[in-house]
Every structure is written in structure tokens, then in C-alpha cells.
Design a protein around this motif. Structure first.
Motif, short mmCIF file in Angstrom:
data_model
loop_
_atom_site.label_atom_id
_atom_site.label_comp_id
_atom_site.label_asym_id
_atom_site.label_seq_id
_atom_site.Cartn_x
_atom_site.Cartn_y
_atom_site.Cartn_z
N SER A 60 0.74 -1.20 0.13
CA SER A 60 -0.07 -0.02 -0.02
C SER A 60 0.94 1.23 0.11
CB SER A 60 -0.85 0.17 1.22
OG SER A 60 -1.82 0.99 1.41
N SER A 77 -10.79 -3.33 -5.28
CA SER A 77 -9.43 -2.25 -4.79
C SER A 77 -8.25 -3.14 -4.59
CB SER A 77 -10.13 -2.28 -3.25
OG SER A 77 -9.12 -1.66 -2.28
N ASN A 79 -5.72 -1.92 -2.76
CA ASN A 79 -5.23 -2.39 -1.17
C ASN A 79 -6.07 -3.40 -0.59
OD1 ASN A 79 -3.56 -0.08 -0.72
ND2 ASN A 79 -5.15 1.43 -0.29
N GLN A 80 -7.18 -3.62 -1.01
CA GLN A 80 -8.04 -4.79 -0.22
C GLN A 80 -7.28 -6.14 -1.14
OE1 GLN A 80 -12.44 -4.50 0.16
NE2 GLN A 80 -11.97 -2.46 -0.26
N TYR A 126 -16.91 3.01 5.55
CA TYR A 126 -16.18 1.86 6.36
C TYR A 126 -14.92 1.35 5.35
CZ TYR A 126 -16.12 -2.75 8.36
OH TYR A 126 -15.86 -4.14 8.88
N CYS A 127 -13.66 1.36 6.19
CA CYS A 127 -12.75 0.88 5.48
C CYS A 127 -12.58 -0.40 5.19
CB CYS A 127 -11.29 1.20 6.71
SG CYS A 127 -9.62 0.90 5.93
N CYS A 167 -13.15 5.12 6.29
CA CYS A 167 -12.47 5.39 5.16
C CYS A 167 -12.46 6.90 4.84
CB CYS A 167 -13.05 4.62 3.73
SG CYS A 167 -12.24 4.93 2.32
N ASP A 168 -11.19 7.52 4.52
CA ASP A 168 -11.11 8.92 4.29
C ASP A 168 -10.40 9.00 2.93
OD1 ASP A 168 -8.70 8.35 5.71
OD2 ASP A 168 -8.67 10.20 6.46
N ALA A 170 -8.13 7.43 -0.65
CA ALA A 170 -7.08 6.64 -1.15
C ALA A 170 -5.82 7.52 -0.82
CB ALA A 170 -7.06 5.87 -2.42
N CYS A 174 -3.49 4.83 4.32
CA CYS A 174 -4.38 3.53 4.15
C CYS A 174 -3.14 2.66 4.59
CB CYS A 174 -4.56 3.20 2.64
SG CYS A 174 -6.18 4.19 1.93
N LYS A 177 -3.70 1.79 7.90
CA LYS A 177 -5.16 1.23 8.62
C LYS A 177 -5.01 -0.26 8.20
CE LYS A 177 -7.63 5.39 7.86
NZ LYS A 177 -8.94 6.02 7.32
N ASP A 228 -19.90 9.34 6.19
CA ASP A 228 -19.29 9.50 4.85
C ASP A 228 -19.56 11.01 4.48
OD1 ASP A 228 -18.21 8.59 2.59
OD2 ASP A 228 -19.99 8.81 1.42
#
Length: 238
Positions: A60, A77, A79-80, A126-127, A167-168, A170, A174, A177, A228
Motif C-alpha cells: 500500500s 480495490s 489495497n484490499q 467503512y474501511c 475510510c477517508d 486513498a 491506508c 490502517k 461519509d
């Protein structure tokens, strides 16, 4: 996972291992963002628990700071995709499992993450690292020989811990987190192996894993709508 013909999933999982490992290595050897992966290894040591967190965070680090190397995603995603795979890959190396066993564990992690995300929806405050890390924890539990019951407990204990991460957008944080979420997932895995768990009725934890996932999905999809909006206001308020 136990009955799938591995040849049916080999191509995509081989790419997930190769591509995601490559960008993780890039993040561990060059300066990207806040270098969370490098920081973890330099501060906490080089055991498998730290390597699992650092590997995902480093991928990430690179991706969020402009690295153009390809990533095999999960639930839309990158990152996911890195979070569900890299911790499992690190544990597979540590435990010296077969490639077949690794691919089956990656099936666990990817599918658990997708199952949660399908109920949350495409966009939420939600992250997504949390649902992805719960998948990774489930995959690690599988590598240790866990079955449906143990995997379910790992998912539940992860969600009971870090479902409040927001989640704020990308950006470099990240990676941090992801590290926090993977840490929670590994704690849940080790809790499960030691027969420790959070009980139904404790907060959002329900009697079954599916009911717990539904609770978290409700939190993410419905409960975080106002969150959000407020996050977006905060981000544009200079």
C-alpha cells in the motif's frame, strides 16, 4: 475451498502471489509515502507476525504513492487485494506449506472478503481493509488447520475489534490502517487457536458469524451514511 479444483483458480492466484509480492518488495526497498512497512520491520522485528503486517502495508505504501506496478485486486480495490493475500503468503512461507495449500488458503481469504464487501456495497465510509484483513485472518487460520468453526471465530473476533475504522480516501495512511487491521486479524487467529473468543451480545457480536457480518454490513452501509458525508466535508474544508 477443500473441494475446488486448484487448476480452475491457479492462474489468477498465481498472478495475485507474483504481482502483489512484487509491489510489496518495492515498498520495502524504496521510499514511498510514510513507509509503514519499513517502519514495522525496523521497530518490531522480523518475525512472521510483523512480516505479515509489513508486507501488506508496504504494498500500500507503494501503490498509494504513485507506484505503477500491477496489483491483483479484491472487491475492486488494490489495497484490499494486497491485504487479503500478502499476510497469507507470508504465513505460507513460514509454515512451509505446499503451493496447493497456499492457493486454497487464498481462496478462503479472497472469498471471505468478497462475501463481506458484497453486503456492504461499493462505497462506504467503512474501511475496506477491515473486511479484507478478516479474510486474511481466515486464510491464516486455514493454514494452521482451522475448519469452518475456527475460521468463523477468526472473522467474528476481527470484526468485533476494528470495525470502527473509517475510510477517508486513498492516500498513504491506508498502509497504516491495513497494518492495524491485519494486526487485529492475527490476534483473532491466535485467540481462536487458544479457544478464546468474544461472546454473542458483546457489542455488535451476534450468535453466528453470518449474523455478525450482517451487523457490520448494516453499520457500514446504513449507519455510516452520515459519517461519509461528514468526512467529505472535513476533507474539503480548508
Amino acid at each position: 475451498v477443500n473441494t475446488v479444483d486448484v487448476d480452475d483458480v491457479r492462474d489468477v492466484l498465481a498472478k495475485q502471489v507474483a504481482y502483489n509480492t512484487a509491489i510489496s518488495d518495492e515498498g520495502l526497498h524504496r521510499i514511498y509515502g510514510a513507509n509503514i512497512g519499513i517502519t514495522l520491520l525496523s521497530v518490531y522485528g522480523d518475525d512472521v507476525k510483523t512480516r505479515a503486517k509489513a508486507a501488506a502495508a508496504a504494498g500500500s505504501d507503494a501503490r498509494m504513492s504513485g507506484c505503477e506496478m500491477p496489483v491483483v485486486i479484491n472487491s475492486g480495490s488494490g489495497n484490499q487485494g494486497m491485504t487479503v493475500s500478502l499476510p497469507v503468503i507470508e504465513y505460507a512461507k513460514e509454515l512451509c506449506v505446499t503451493t496447493d495449500r497456499l492457493y486454497r488458503a487464498l481462496c478462503v481469504s479472497n472469498l471471505v472478503a468478497i462475501h463481506q464487501k458484497a453486503k456492504i456495497g461499493r462505497l462506504s465510509a467503512y474501511c475496506g481493509a477491515v473486511s479484507a484483513a478478516a479474510g486474511a485472518g481466515a486464510g491464516v487460520t486455514y493454514l494452521y488447520g482451522g475448519g469452518v468453526e475456527e475460521i468463523s471465530e477468526t472473522i467474528t473476533s476481527t470484526l468485533a475489534n476494528v470495525s470502527g475504522i473509517v475510510c477517508d480516501g486513498a492516500k498513504p495512511s491506508c498502509a497504516a490502517k491495513i497494518a492495524s487491521s491485519v494486526d487485529a486479524a492475527l490476534l483473532a487467529c491466535y485467540m481462536t487457536m487458544q479457544k478464546r473468543r468474544f461472546r454473542p451480545g458483546e457489542g455488535i457480536v451476534k450468535a453466528g458469524v453470518e449474523d455478525t457480518i450482517d451487523s457490520v454490513s448494516r453499520l457500514a452501509k446504513d449507519g455510516m451514511q452520515v459519517t461519509d458525508e461528514e468526512i467529505l466535508k472535513i476533507m474539503i474544508d480548508r
